[in-house]
Every structure is written in structure tokens, then in C-alpha cells.
Design an enzyme around this catalytic site. Structure first.
Site, short mmCIF file in Angstrom:
data_model
loop_
_atom_site.label_atom_id
_atom_site.label_comp_id
_atom_site.label_asym_id
_atom_site.label_seq_id
_atom_site.Cartn_x
_atom_site.Cartn_y
_atom_site.Cartn_z
N GLU A 61 -24.46 -17.86 -29.62
CA GLU A 61 -24.83 -18.77 -30.66
C GLU A 61 -26.35 -18.38 -30.88
O GLU A 61 -26.92 -18.58 -32.08
CB GLU A 61 -24.53 -19.97 -30.39
CG GLU A 61 -23.28 -20.44 -29.98
CD GLU A 61 -22.55 -20.35 -28.43
OE1 GLU A 61 -23.31 -19.19 -27.79
OE2 GLU A 61 -22.00 -21.08 -28.01
N CYS A 93 -26.48 -24.49 -25.89
CA CYS A 93 -26.14 -23.70 -27.36
C CYS A 93 -25.65 -25.03 -28.22
O CYS A 93 -26.11 -24.83 -29.24
CB CYS A 93 -25.03 -22.77 -27.16
SG CYS A 93 -25.70 -21.24 -26.43
N THR A 170 4.98 6.30 -5.06
CA THR A 170 3.57 6.09 -5.37
C THR A 170 2.68 7.15 -4.51
O THR A 170 1.51 7.16 -4.55
CB THR A 170 3.04 4.64 -5.15
OG1 THR A 170 3.63 4.30 -3.78
CG2 THR A 170 3.40 3.81 -6.14
N MET A 172 3.36 10.75 -1.57
CA MET A 172 4.06 11.53 -0.83
C MET A 172 4.40 10.98 0.74
O MET A 172 3.40 10.20 0.91
CB MET A 172 3.88 13.08 -0.54
CG MET A 172 3.60 13.85 -2.15
SD MET A 172 5.16 13.47 -3.18
CE MET A 172 6.26 14.50 -2.25
N THR A 205 -5.34 3.24 2.04
CA THR A 205 -5.75 3.95 1.07
C THR A 205 -7.07 4.84 1.28
O THR A 205 -7.36 5.87 0.66
CB THR A 205 -5.47 3.00 -0.44
OG1 THR A 205 -4.22 2.52 -0.51
CG2 THR A 205 -6.07 3.77 -1.71
N LEU A 213 -13.25 4.32 -5.99
CA LEU A 213 -12.93 3.03 -6.79
C LEU A 213 -14.22 2.19 -7.54
O LEU A 213 -13.89 1.27 -7.91
CB LEU A 213 -12.20 1.97 -5.89
CG LEU A 213 -11.10 2.54 -4.91
CD1 LEU A 213 -10.59 1.30 -4.11
CD2 LEU A 213 -9.99 2.65 -5.93
N ARG A 216 -16.69 5.36 -13.42
CA ARG A 216 -17.27 6.53 -13.51
C ARG A 216 -17.33 7.19 -14.87
O ARG A 216 -18.24 7.71 -15.26
CB ARG A 216 -16.66 7.71 -12.61
CG ARG A 216 -16.95 7.57 -11.18
CD ARG A 216 -16.38 8.85 -10.34
NE ARG A 216 -14.94 8.64 -10.57
CZ ARG A 216 -14.19 8.15 -9.47
NH1 ARG A 216 -14.81 7.49 -8.53
NH2 ARG A 216 -12.88 8.46 -9.48
N LEU A 300 -0.08 -3.27 0.83
CA LEU A 300 -0.79 -4.42 0.39
C LEU A 300 -0.23 -4.68 -0.90
O LEU A 300 -0.23 -6.02 -1.25
CB LEU A 300 -2.18 -3.77 0.09
CG LEU A 300 -3.39 -4.90 0.21
CD1 LEU A 300 -3.31 -6.19 1.34
CD2 LEU A 300 -4.72 -4.31 0.17
N1 LIG Z 1 0.19 5.31 -6.86
C1 LIG Z 1 -0.92 4.48 -6.58
O1 LIG Z 1 -1.00 3.36 -7.54
C2 LIG Z 1 -1.49 4.09 -5.32
C3 LIG Z 1 -2.58 3.54 -5.46
C4 LIG Z 1 -3.31 3.22 -4.04
C5 LIG Z 1 -2.84 3.88 -3.24
N2 LIG Z 1 -1.85 4.84 -3.16
C6 LIG Z 1 -1.41 5.47 -1.98
O2 LIG Z 1 -0.77 4.78 -1.01
C7 LIG Z 1 -0.93 5.18 0.16
C8 LIG Z 1 -1.61 4.08 1.22
O3 LIG Z 1 -0.76 3.03 1.18
P1 LIG Z 1 -0.36 2.02 2.40
O4 LIG Z 1 0.75 1.25 1.92
O5 LIG Z 1 -0.06 2.73 3.64
O6 LIG Z 1 -1.72 1.34 2.56
P2 LIG Z 1 -2.43 0.32 1.79
O7 LIG Z 1 -1.51 -0.86 1.08
O8 LIG Z 1 -3.51 0.73 0.94
O9 LIG Z 1 -3.09 -0.40 2.93
C9 LIG Z 1 -2.45 -1.18 3.75
C10 LIG Z 1 -3.36 -1.95 4.88
O10 LIG Z 1 -4.26 -2.85 4.43
C11 LIG Z 1 -4.54 -3.69 5.47
N3 LIG Z 1 -4.21 -5.11 5.31
C12 LIG Z 1 -5.34 -6.33 5.37
N4 LIG Z 1 -4.71 -7.28 5.06
C13 LIG Z 1 -3.71 -7.27 4.74
C14 LIG Z 1 -2.37 -8.08 4.19
N5 LIG Z 1 -2.74 -9.57 3.90
N6 LIG Z 1 -1.25 -7.50 4.01
C15 LIG Z 1 -0.90 -6.28 4.18
N7 LIG Z 1 -1.90 -5.33 4.48
C16 LIG Z 1 -3.29 -5.89 4.82
C17 LIG Z 1 -3.69 -3.37 6.68
O11 LIG Z 1 -4.40 -2.81 7.34
P3 LIG Z 1 -4.89 -3.72 8.75
O12 LIG Z 1 -3.73 -4.40 9.14
O13 LIG Z 1 -5.57 -2.73 9.59
O14 LIG Z 1 -5.79 -4.60 8.35
C18 LIG Z 1 -2.49 -2.45 6.07
O15 LIG Z 1 -2.26 -1.45 6.97
C19 LIG Z 1 -1.88 6.25 0.25
O16 LIG Z 1 -1.16 7.62 0.35
C20 LIG Z 1 -2.29 6.20 -1.20
O17 LIG Z 1 -2.77 7.64 -1.89
C21 LIG Z 1 -1.01 5.14 -4.31
#
Ligand SMILES: NC(=O)c1ccc[n+]([C@@H]2O[C@H](COP(=O)([O-])OP(=O)(O)OC[C@H]3O[C@@H](n4cnc5c(N)ncnc54)[C@H](OP(=O)(O)O)[C@@H]3O)[C@@H](O)[C@H]2O)c1
Length: 366
Positions: A61, A93, A170, A172, A205, A213, A216, A300
Site C-alpha cells: 500500500e 497501512c 523413486t 534404485m 537422502t 537442497l 540454484r 520420511l
Molecule cells: N525420487 C525422489 O523424489 C527422491 C527424493 C529424495 C530422496 N530420494 C531417494 O530416496 C532414498 C532415501 O530414502 P530413504 O527412505 O532411505 O530415506 P529418507 O526418507 O530420506 O530418510 C529416512 C530417515 O529419516 C530419519 N527420520 C527422522 N525422523 C523420522 C521420522 N519421524 N520418521 C521417519 N524417518 C525419520 C530416519 O533416520 P533416523 O532414525 O536416523 O533419524 C530415517 O532413516 C535415496 O536413495 C534418495 O536418492 C528420492
């Protein structure tokens, strides 16, 4: 300026759409303040326009009134959010509009901020200014989904981004996931990061991708004007390596972890391990983070979805098949149709060879 022309809309709608377009100009730079636009019109002519560019700078405004000068007397102001009524970093305002002697103020969206809530309108009305609220309110709300939710609930608006193959994978089995979607879809993700106060990810991840993240590249936008989102790593076992790329700019990193002195030394904000719903409240109430983007793996992402914490899912689907040993996008074990999580599909956009679905969870099903 937009697809809206005076032929399709009433005069009032036309001018409010102009104000909405102006508000959008601040979408990457105003946070944690809301996006607001204003136009001032007299005898069917635009005499002033403005938007709120950045916290600490004048509100929409004020810019519009400055431009209109003394012509504002007797004019109509169109504002996308209720004019503020409180002394913050800038004077209210609503009082500036009174002082300028505008005749009428048209407001799209009321402000749920307890410091404003109706008070802006009251100041205007008490001064004899005609006020109309609710014009183009649904479009105006989309400018500030996070701010509006945070002000009324104390929690942020949560978007969950997932990039998957046609068979819903999502990553391999090895964790490799670069790249499922193409460059245009990945560029689009930059927009959602840039409007967010925080990007949340899981430690797995970060370990798999060594991702940063941050924002950029945004086409046509000077990156120095962008308020970078905080990057929030959920790491309850304290596994984040100090060599992780995400720590290159430690001042914008938050880690949910048991306390680590070496992270404190880097200036990283540490959050005590806490349930996800509480974490979201902490981000809003202690750090003024109103829009959150979750960019995590299935573990997550599934936790956020199953706990009913997702307001919107942004799903990029690439025309590729990754096979059954690749990781699924959703980890839950369901055995009956009654357990399914369903969504309303609100938008489908093709981005290069990929498509982007915007989906709103149907909360009753969760
Ligand atoms: N395609 C896509 O959009 C995409 C996006 C991102 C990642 N990715 C891929 O996903 C893969 C990783 O996935 P991921 O499932 O293994 O891991 P993630 O979901 O990225 O991370 C999981 C970790 O988060 C922590 N966490 C903390 N608080 C939590 C809660 N309340 N509930 C659940 N987890 C919690 C846990 O570790 P702690 O228990 O140690 O805290 C858990 O092991 C990678 O290969 C990455 O490249 C793909």
C-alpha cells in the site's frame, strides 16, 4: 500482464487481478512476510501500484500510495490482504490509507494474524472509508497458503515433493536416483524450494545423494533477491558427516539430532529429536517458517503422509520403468482398500517429457 482482460471480468475483479499479479512478484523474497499487492484506481485509471518486496521494506500500500501522491484522495485501493493495523517494522497501512483519504478499499483476503485480524478494516471504516472484502479471495489465498495456515493453526503448509517412475519407484535398490525426471521438471522443483521457508529431508537422502537442497537457478530471477530456504535434516542418530555438501552454507542448515558440538561450532541450528507434528510447530512458532517442502525418500515421505501432515503432494512422474527391485515411493503395508490414502487431483501439467500432478490428500481417509 495476464490473461485477465477487462472484457472477461468486472472492473473490480480486473483491478484485483492486477494486485494479485503484483503480489506474486514478491514470492521468492518476502518470506516470512506474506505476499501482498495493491493498486490504486481513480476514474478507471491506474494511479498507483506496489507490492511488498521484502521483510523490513515498505508494504504494498505504501508503494502504491507514494506513486499516487495527492491523487489518492477519493480513489479506490485494491489490496490482496487486509491492510495491517499494527506498528511492526513499518507503520500501519490502514492509517496510511486513511491519511491519503482514499474513498474505498477493496480487500481480497482477511488477515488471520492476531495483530491484524479485522483491525485493519475497523480503522478504515471508523474513518468513513467504504470497505469491501472477499473479492477474488480464493485466488488471493493461493498467494499465502503457508502464512494463512501458520497464522490460524501455528503449523506450516506442507508440500511433499516426489519424483517417480511410471511404476511408482523413486530410487534404485542401491539408493541411486539421479535422475528420474528431466531438466524441466527439476527446474520446476526450484520454484517450490524458493517459495518455502524450509526444505525438510531425511538423513538417508543426504547420505545417498549428498544433496544441497538450495535454490540454484530460477529463470529470470536474480538469485541474490531470493530468501534461501532453511535445509532441515532429520537425523536422530547424529550421522550427518561434516563433509556433507549441505553443510557448505551451515547458517541455513538445521539438523534434528542429539546435540553435536561440531555442528554448533559450524553455526548449524540444532533441534532436539521430536515427533514430526511437533517439529512442524517448532519451525513455525520459533523460526517463522510457514511453507515447508519435504524432499525425502520413501521412509520420511511415508511418515509425513501417514501422520496426516501433508497439505499438498507434488508428484512428478517420468515416462520410465525402474523395475520391482527399485524402491517404492510409499512404504506403508496396507492390506485392505479401506486403508488407502486418496487424493484430489487439482492440477496436471506437462513439463518436458514428465508430468506434474498436484494432489490434495482427502483428510477423512487418513
Ligand atoms: N525420487 C525422489 O523424489 C527422491 C527424493 C529424495 C530422496 N530420494 C531417494 O530416496 C532414498 C532415501 O530414502 P530413504 O527412505 O532411505 O530415506 P529418507 O526418507 O530420506 O530418510 C529416512 C530417515 O529419516 C530419519 N527420520 C527422522 N525422523 C523420522 C521420522 N519421524 N520418521 C521417519 N524417518 C525419520 C530416519 O533416520 P533416523 O532414525 O536416523 O533419524 C530415517 O532413516 C535415496 O536413495 C534418495 O536418492 C528420492
Amino acid at each position: 500482464m495476464s490473461e485477465f482482460t477487462q472484457n472477461h471480468l468486472s472492473q473490480d475483479q480486473y483491478w484485483m487481478q492486477q494486485a494479485i499479479e503484483l503480489a506474486r512478484l514478491g514470492q521468492y523474497s518476502t518470506k516470512p512476510n506474506p505476499n501482498v499487492g495493491c493498486v490504486i484506481v481513480k476514474d478507471g485509471q491506474l494511479i498507483g501500484e506496489g507490492y511488498h518486496p521484502k521483510a523490513g521494506q515498505p508494504h504494498a500500500e505504501v508503494f502504491a500510495l507514494r506513486q499516487a501522491g495527492e491523487h489518492a484522495k477519493g480513489a479506490t485501493a485494491y489490496v490482496t490482504l487486509e491492510p495491517c493495523a499494527h506498528y511492526g517494522r513499518t507503520p500501519p497501512c490502514a492509517e496510511a490509507l486513511v491519511k491519503a483519504q482514499v474513498q474505498k478499499v477493496v480487500v481480497a483476503c482477511s488477515d488471520p494474524n492476531p495483530l491484524v485480524a479485522g483491525k485493519g478494516v475497523q480503522i478504515l471504516q471508523a474513518a468513513g472509508i467504504e470497505v469491501e472484502t472477499g473479492l477474488c479471495v480464493e485466488t488471493a489465498k493461493t498467494l499465502n497458503l503457508g502464512f494463512l495456515k501458520a497464522m490460524s493453526t501455528g503449523s506450516p503448509y506442507v508440500r511433499l515433493k516426489i519424483a517417480s517412475s511410471l511404476d511408482g519407484r523413486t530410487a534404485m535398490a542401491s539408493g541411486e536416483s539421479k535422475w528420474i525426471t528431466g531438466a524441466i521438471a527439476r527446474q520446476d522443483v526450484q520454484h517450490w524450494r524458493a517459495i518455502s521457508g524450509a526444505v525438510i529431508t531425511g538423513i538417508q537422502t543426504v547420505l545417498a545423494d549428498d544433496c544441497e537442497l538450495n535454490v540454484r537457478e530460477l529463470e529470470g530471477v536474480d538469485l541474490t533477491s531470493v530468501v534461501q530456504p532453511k535445509r532441515v535434516v532429520l537425523d536422530r542418530q547424529g550421522q550427518l558427516p561434516l563433509s556433507a555438501k549441505i553443510l557448505k552454507n551451515p547458517e541455513t542448515v538445521m539438523v534434528m539430532t542429539p546435540f553435536r558440538q561440531e555442528l554448533a561450532d559450524l553455526g548449524v541450528i540444532q533441534l532436539a529429536p521430536q515427533p514430526l507434528s511437533q517439529l512442524l510447530q517448532t519451525l513455525t512458532q520459533q523460526y517463522q517458517i510457514y511453507d515447508v517442502l519435504v524432499e525425502a525418500g520413501a521412509t520420511l515421505s511415508t511418515a509425513f503422509l501417514q501422520q496426516g501432515l501433508v497439505d499438498e503432494m507434488i508428484s512428478y512422474v517420468a515416462p520410465t520403468l525402474l523395475g520391482q527391485s527399485a524402491r517404492a515411493m510409499f512404504n506403508a503395508e496396507f492390506s485392505t482398500m479401506a486403508e488407502q490414502l486418496r487424493f484430489d487431483l487439482v492440477d496436471v501439467t506437462q513439463l518436458g517429457q514428465d508430468i506434474r500432478l498436484r494432489l490434495l490428500p482427502i483428510q477423512e481417509m487418513i
